[in-house]
Design a protein around this motif. Structure first.
Motif: not given
Length: 219
Positions: A28-30, A71-75, A80-82, A89-90
């Protein structure tokens, strides 16, 4: 149809701009998670920077910085990468790392703040350089966002000004600059909330309303 569905930044990379071919993914869109996390942490710290209710010490934001903004943003960035969304993602991964590093500075166990005790303005100078480095990162992301949408240009534009003012405030020792940086940070937080809500509503099949991002037409 929203900007997300049209293939802009927060379509999660579902389609390639060059080929139009969809990228199969069950993720899903994060974006809303990342934006809400960023906005909430920025909102809290910015209120501290303008010294609402006389608050001067930012220590309470450390928990938010580590787990929500960090943490939430890192996840969100990793998810976003896949999806093929390199920009998202960046941005999410970078600011997730920013909040984790910021929170780490103020954790007593790290000894970072203690190392500057009795050294005059050295801590403020170090923090000023730290903030200026993130001003540079944000300007680079602003450049990349110029063809995305008005909302994203506003987000990274105000965030650039926020980092610039906060960094200048630390380096010059002028509290007014830090206060101004806090004010711009509050505006930045609300823009991020707006974009996050726009993405969240766009993901719903029967959303009660849609929020436009002001997408640019591409030839």
């Amino acid at each position: 149809m929203s900007d997300i569905e049209k293939g802009d930044i927060h379509n999660g990379g579902a389609g390639s701009r060059l080929t139009g071919a969809p990228r199969p993914t069950s993720i899903g869109n994060p974006a809303s998670l990342g934006l809400f996390s960023f906005a909430s942490t920025t909102f809290i710290l910015s209120f501290y920077n303008v010294q609402v209710r006389g608050i001067k010490d930012p220590n309470v934001v450390v928990g938010m910085a580590m787990f929500c903004g960090g943490l939430a943003q890192l996840l969100a960035g990793m998810w976003e990468f896949p999806r093929g969304n390199v920009f998202g993602a960046t941005a999410f991964t970078s600011y997730g790392a920013f909040w984790l590093s910021f929170g780490t500075i103020f954790l007593p166990g790290t000894g970072i703040i203690a190392a500057y005790e009795g050294k005059g303005d050295e801590l403020d100078s170090a923090l000023g350089i730290y903030l200026f480095s993130w001003f540079i990162v944000t300007v680079l992301l602003l450049i990349a966002s110029l063809r995305k949408s008005i909302a994203f240009v506003a987000l990274f534009g105000f965030l650039s000004i926020t980092f610039l003012l906060l960094g200048a405030g630390k380096l010059t020792g002028k509290a007014d600059l830090t206060t101004a940086g806090g004010a711009f940070g509050i505006i930045t937080a609300f823009i991020a909330y707006y974009i996050g809500l726009s993405d969240l509503l766009a993901a719903e099949r029967a959303a009660i309303v849609g929020l436009p991002l002001g997408g640019f037409k591409h030839d």
